[in-house]
Design a protein around this motif. Structure first.
Motif, PDB file in Angstrom:
ATOM      1  N   LEU A   1     -38.767 -37.926  12.724  1.00 61.61           N
ATOM      2  CA  LEU A   1     -37.954 -38.952  13.367  1.00 61.61           C
ATOM      3  C   LEU A   1     -36.617 -39.187  12.661  1.00 61.61           C
ATOM      4  N   PRO A   2     -36.601 -39.457  11.348  1.00 61.68           N
ATOM      5  CA  PRO A   2     -35.295 -39.638  10.697  1.00 61.68           C
ATOM      6  C   PRO A   2     -34.442 -38.376  10.742  1.00 61.68           C
ATOM      7  N   HIS A   3     -35.086 -37.220  10.672  1.00 61.64           N
ATOM      8  CA  HIS A   3     -34.355 -35.954  10.794  1.00 61.64           C
ATOM      9  C   HIS A   3     -33.687 -35.847  12.158  1.00 61.64           C
ATOM     10  N   THR A   4     -34.415 -36.200  13.210  1.00 65.90           N
ATOM     11  CA  THR A   4     -33.872 -36.077  14.561  1.00 65.90           C
ATOM     12  C   THR A   4     -32.671 -36.991  14.752  1.00 65.90           C
ATOM     13  N   GLY A   5     -32.789 -38.228  14.295  1.00 63.49           N
ATOM     14  CA  GLY A   5     -31.660 -39.149  14.391  1.00 63.49           C
ATOM     15  C   GLY A   5     -30.453 -38.653  13.619  1.00 63.49           C
ATOM     16  N   ALA A   6     -30.699 -38.140  12.416  1.00 61.01           N
ATOM     17  CA  ALA A   6     -29.591 -37.627  11.597  1.00 61.01           C
ATOM     18  C   ALA A   6     -28.946 -36.412  12.240  1.00 61.01           C
ATOM     19  N   LEU A   7     -29.767 -35.526  12.836  1.00 64.83           N
ATOM     20  CA  LEU A   7     -29.223 -34.329  13.472  1.00 64.83           C
ATOM     21  C   LEU A   7     -28.378 -34.686  14.688  1.00 64.83           C
ATOM     22  N   MET A   8     -28.801 -35.699  15.438  1.00 65.36           N
ATOM     23  CA  MET A   8     -28.006 -36.138  16.579  1.00 65.36           C
ATOM     24  C   MET A   8     -26.651 -36.672  16.122  1.00 65.36           C
ATOM     25  N   LEU A   9     -26.626 -37.384  15.002  1.00 68.95           N
ATOM     26  CA  LEU A   9     -25.359 -37.888  14.474  1.00 68.95           C
ATOM     27  C   LEU A   9     -24.491 -36.744  13.953  1.00 68.95           C
ATOM     28  N   LEU A  10     -25.122 -35.705  13.413  1.00 68.05           N
ATOM     29  CA  LEU A  10     -24.348 -34.547  12.964  1.00 68.05           C
ATOM     30  C   LEU A  10     -23.634 -33.872  14.129  1.00 68.05           C
ATOM     31  N   THR A  11     -24.275 -33.816  15.275  1.00 65.96           N
ATOM     32  CA  THR A  11     -23.686 -33.127  16.428  1.00 65.96           C
ATOM     33  C   THR A  11     -22.761 -34.018  17.242  1.00 65.96           C
TER      34      THR A  11
END
Length: 483
Positions: free
Chosen positions: A227-237
């Motif tokens: 979950l935290p990875h997914t949120g962070a990846l969305m912010l990266l993109t």
């Protein structure tokens, strides 16, 4: 739901190279058509609605679905694919699929009910439908995870198109027939999503979550850290536009958003190809994994280079069309596809972490890289330097790939094809550097697309002819041995 896997369900071994290559092409074609759905429908929807307020409501509803599905699904689709290749894989995978299907639908409906009550008379019907659709799409994701493991790429793509492009078109048709309102669009969209969910359950039937002992516990252990990875990846993109909105002058963020498709498109295309790479890596262990990783990284590096070449070549022409001829955005768009260099390394390295049930690394690595990326982007953001923002994004994604490589390298030691990957990285950077030196007028853009298109077609034909020659030679050799 099935509680027992059918006799036809067997954990797969490695796919033949020809089938894997065919599936890669299907996944890529599906991603292209899926991605085009929004862009094909958006201009018509804007025209039909003819209202900024109504368009904003519709845009936010669609965005809610896109963001919510990614966050709600967490890492469960990959957990399903991974489970398929375990000794008792099919039954475990179908139970995990049931967890995602049932859990997602319940969460979506519950969220819609809570919003309906909390918003009272001021509730938006569009948001209610969006929340329910978000839950229904979990059934599609669950089915696609099983189809990916089975190598059923055609049905995977069919579900993808039904739940995306066809749904957007149905929403547009609904507005044309019944009235130009956001809720009418979402009703048409939701109808196709419902039919897609029903089709998903029919073609890749899940089991009751408790039908396989330990499946729920293992799925949550794999999925929750993501979950935290997914949120962070969305912010990266997608986070650069928000950072610019906060720190830069008015309009700068909007300009960046006009060409952000060159980041999102690159990520989408590599993600589509990853649907073929994931089962290839998860289906093997030991020395076989090393050989498979070497082949996969070689393919991924060349595919990433090809995507960068094509995307950067089209940056001039596409920017003239999408950004009203604002030539200052062309170098930004040309640089953006280079994020693929780090992203393809991240995809393959993170797949190994899923395969080995150590997804907790994702909750540490991606948020940390996001923090570093924000620091890298802060100076160009405050100065409205969009070229600097693009460079910061490329550097951040490369750091992401390298960080995951360091974490996962020992899980396939000797299989990373560093020479091929390094050569593709150098070639991509040099190629973009040459494009940056070219004039920015639209004629140059048209000529660049034509030249690169002809060269890519020639490469594809040459590769196809060579592959057939190798196959024919191999067949002749086998016949001679038999004689």
């Amino acid at each position: 739901m099935n509680s027992v896997a059918s006799g036809a369900d067997r954990p797969g071994t490695a796919e033949p190279a020809s089938r894997s290559g065919r599936n890669s092409v299907l996944y890529l074609a599906g991603a292209l058509m899926q991605g085009l759905g929004v862009f094909l429908v958006q201009p018509f929807a804007l025209h039909v609605l003819n209202s900024d307020a109504k368009w904003q409501e519709l845009f936010l509803s669609v965005s809610l679905i896109q963001v919510g599905v990614v966050l709600a699904a967490a890492g469960l689709p990959l957990a399903i694919t991974k489970a398929w290749f375990d000794p008792d894989g099919p039954s475990k995978a179908r139970a995990t699929s049931g967890l995602l299907t049932v859990g997602g639908i319940l969460v979506g409906c519950l969220a819609a009910a809570i919003y309906w009550v909390a918003a009272g008379a001021g509730h938006s019907t569009s948001f209610v439908v969006a929340l329910v659709a978000m839950g229904l799409l979990s059934a599609v994701l669950a089915a696609q995870a099983i189809l990916r493991a089975q190598g059923r790429a055609i049905m995977f793509v069919v579900l993808s198109l039904c739940s995306s492009m066809a749904a957007y078109v149905c929403g547009l048709v609904a507005m044309l027939v019944f009235g130009a309102e956001p809720e009418i669009f979402m009703a048409g969209y939701g109808l196709l999503v419902l039919l897609s969910a029903v089709l998903s359950v029919a073609v890749a039937r899940p089991a009751w979550p408790l039908a396989h002992r330990g499946a729920v516990k293992e799925a949550l252990a794999i999925g929750l850290p993501v979950l935290p990875h997914t949120g962070a990846l969305m912010l990266l993109t997608q986070g650069a536009a928000f950072l610019l909105a906060v720190t830069a002058a008015n309009g700068v963020s909007g300009d960046y958003g006009k060409v952000q498709i060159f980041i999102l498109g690159t990520v989408t295309l590599l993600g589509a190809l990853n649907n073929a790479w994931v089962p290839a890596l998860m289906s093997v262990r030991g020395e076989a994994r090393i050989a498979r990783m070497r082949a996969t990284m070689t393919t991924a590096s060349l595919a990433g280079l090809a995507i960068i070449v094509v995307a950067a070549a089209g940056a001039n022409l596409v920017t003239h069309v999408m950004a009203g001829g604002k030539e200052s955005l062309i170098p930004v768009a040309q640089i953006m596809p280079l994020i693929g260099l780090g992203y393809l390394l991240y995809l393959n390295a993170s797949t190994l972490l899923f395969a080995d049930n150590v997804t907790w690394w994702l909750s540490v690595v991606t948020p940390t890289v996001l923090g570093v990326g924000v620091l890298l982007a802060l100076w160009p953001a405050t100065h409205g330097d969009l070229i600097g923002m693009a460079v910061a994004s490329v550097a951040t994604f490369f750091l992401l790939g390298c960080a995951y490589y360091l974490v996962a390298r020992r899980r396939a030691a000797g299989g990373w094809a560093p020479k091929v990957y390094g050569a593709c990285c150098l070639a991509a950077v040099a190629y973009v550097a040459v494009l940056l030196l070219l004039p920015r007028d639209i004629l140059t853009g048209v000529v660049t697309v034509a030249v690169v298109g002809a060269l890519m077609a020639a490469v594809a034909v040459t590769w196809r002819v060579r592959a057939r020659s190798v196959a024919a030679a191999s067949q002749n050799g086998r016949e001679q041995i038999l004689d």
